[in-house]
Design an enzyme around this catalytic site. Structure first.
Site, PDB file in Angstrom:
ATOM      1  CD  GLU A 211      79.954  22.108  40.877  1.00 25.05           C
ATOM      2  OE1 GLU A 211      80.667  21.313  40.256  1.00 25.05           O
ATOM      3  OE2 GLU A 211      78.931  22.613  40.398  1.00 25.05           O
TER       4      GLU A 211
ATOM      5  CD  GLU B 249      97.550   0.593  52.487  1.00 24.88           C
ATOM      6  OE1 GLU B 249      96.941  -0.474  52.286  1.00 24.88           O
ATOM      7  OE2 GLU B 249      97.606   1.144  53.597  1.00 24.88           O
TER       8      GLU B 249
ATOM      9  CG  HIS C 258      94.213   4.982  56.836  1.00 30.33           C
ATOM     10  ND1 HIS C 258      94.963   3.861  57.061  1.00 30.33           N
ATOM     11  CD2 HIS C 258      94.890   5.650  55.866  1.00 30.33           C
ATOM     12  CE1 HIS C 258      96.037   3.856  56.292  1.00 30.33           C
ATOM     13  NE2 HIS C 258      96.008   4.939  55.551  1.00 30.33           N
TER      14      HIS C 258
HETATM   15  P1  13P Z   1     103.223   3.221  51.821  1.00 29.96           P
HETATM   16  O1  13P Z   1     104.404   4.069  52.229  1.00 29.96           O
HETATM   17  O2  13P Z   1     103.504   1.757  51.958  1.00 29.96           O
HETATM   18  O3  13P Z   1     102.708   3.604  50.456  1.00 29.96           O
HETATM   19  O4  13P Z   1     102.055   3.490  52.869  1.00 29.96           O
HETATM   20  C1  13P Z   1     101.530   4.762  53.046  1.00 29.96           C
HETATM   21  C2  13P Z   1     100.107   4.731  53.467  1.00 29.96           C
HETATM   22  O5  13P Z   1      99.408   5.699  53.275  1.00 29.96           O
HETATM   23  C3  13P Z   1      99.561   3.514  54.098  1.00 29.96           C
HETATM   24  O6  13P Z   1      98.169   3.532  54.095  1.00 29.96           O
HETATM   25 ZN    ZN Z   2      97.353   5.561  54.115  1.00 29.20          ZN
END
Ligand code: 13P
Ligand code: ZN
Length: 271
Positions: free
Chosen positions: A169, A116, A210
């Site tokens: 909050e 990322e 995600h």
């Molecule tokens: P990485 O292991 O490449 O950091 O990816 C983890 C992740 O959360 C992908 O969105």
């Molecule tokens: Zn992720």
């Protein structure tokens, strides 16, 4: 040279990743953190002319040329960082061409930075244009935030209002609201560009189905934003199917903005 294992940024990376793992925010290799470091501080621990190897970033980060970051490695588990930081973390410097990362320390098994990195570096560029003091970009997969993106309309105004109304909050911590992206393929320049665009407006960006991105001047700010959103999302999930006896009204929210002198998203209130 001082011992890099004693560097405050190293200790904080180890503590933060361990904490996030135990909170369940980062299963397996889930999540990633990047922290823009001060060159003079890093120079106390590393020879800055000693480049171990170079790694292609796959995108243009010229705006960050010369900047140094400590970044979690791709495929690495947050739970393991504190036991083997040199393998699970890396310190990189963006080269003058903007497309090459110079490895100064870490990724000792031949690994590389998080997949990322586009979302991280593009978000750093976006945040620095808004707040020159920004240093951290943080991504993780907290349960209730993720669950909320399964059942709640993926609209920024609607989701912000829901989060603000879960607990007092919320609006105090994120008065600008939260950005939301639709489901997208992760680890791409496209999701990086979309995240960075949102980061010009928000310090929190939800990735539907995600996870979440947060940013801040320090680890506490970035993590504090994420844990507050997660707590509000937890309230939402815990009560979504129950009749509400009490709720925070728009008038209540307005009163909070006055009490705490908040620079909030006025068009997100029905007043
Ligand atoms: P990485 O292991 O490449 O950091 O990816 C983890 C992740 O959360 C992908 O969105
Ligand atoms: Zn992720």
């Amino acid at each position: 040279m001082k011992d890099i294992m004693q560097a405050p940024f190293m200790i904080e990376m180890m503590r933060t990743t361990a904490n996030m793992y135990r909170l369940g925010y980062d299963e397996r290799n889930g999540g990633n953190i990047s922290w823009m470091l001060d060159e003079n501080e890093v120079g106390e621990y590393l020879g800055l002319s000693n480049v171990i190897r170079t790694i292609d970033t796959g995108f243009d980060a010229t705006a960050l040329a010369g900047k140094i970051f400590i970044v979690t490695g791709t495929g690495k588990y947050f739970k393991n960082v504190e036991f083997d930081p040199e393998n699970n973390l890396g310190i990189i410097r963006i080269a003058a061409d903007g497309r090459t990362a110079e490895l100064l320390w870490g990724y000792s098994d031949g690994g590389r930075f998080t997949s990322e990195l586009p979302a991280h570096l593009m978000s750093h560029i976006a945040r620095l244009s808004i707040d020159p003091e920004n240093r951290i970009i943080m991504h993780c997969h907290p349960d209730y935030t993720l669950a909320m993106t399964q059942v709640h309309e993926a609209d920024e105004r609607a989701i912000t209002r829901t989060l603000w109304k879960q607990m007092t909050e919320s609006i105090v911590v994120f008065p600008e609201g939260v950005g939301v992206l639709p489901w997208m393929v992760c680890g791409t320049n496209e999701i990086g560009e979309a995240t960075a665009e949102k980061m010009k407006e928000y310090r929190i960006v939800l990735w539907t189905l995600h996870g979440i991105y947060g940013c801040g001047r320090d680890m506490d700010e970035a993590f504090g934003l994420i844990e507050t959103v997660e707590k509000a999302a937890k309230q939402y999930i815990l009560t979504a199917n129950l009749p509400k006896a009490n709720e925070i009204t728009d008038e209540n929210l307005l009163a909070l903005t006055k009490r705490f002198d908040l620079n909030y998203r006025k068009d997100f209130l029905d007043i």
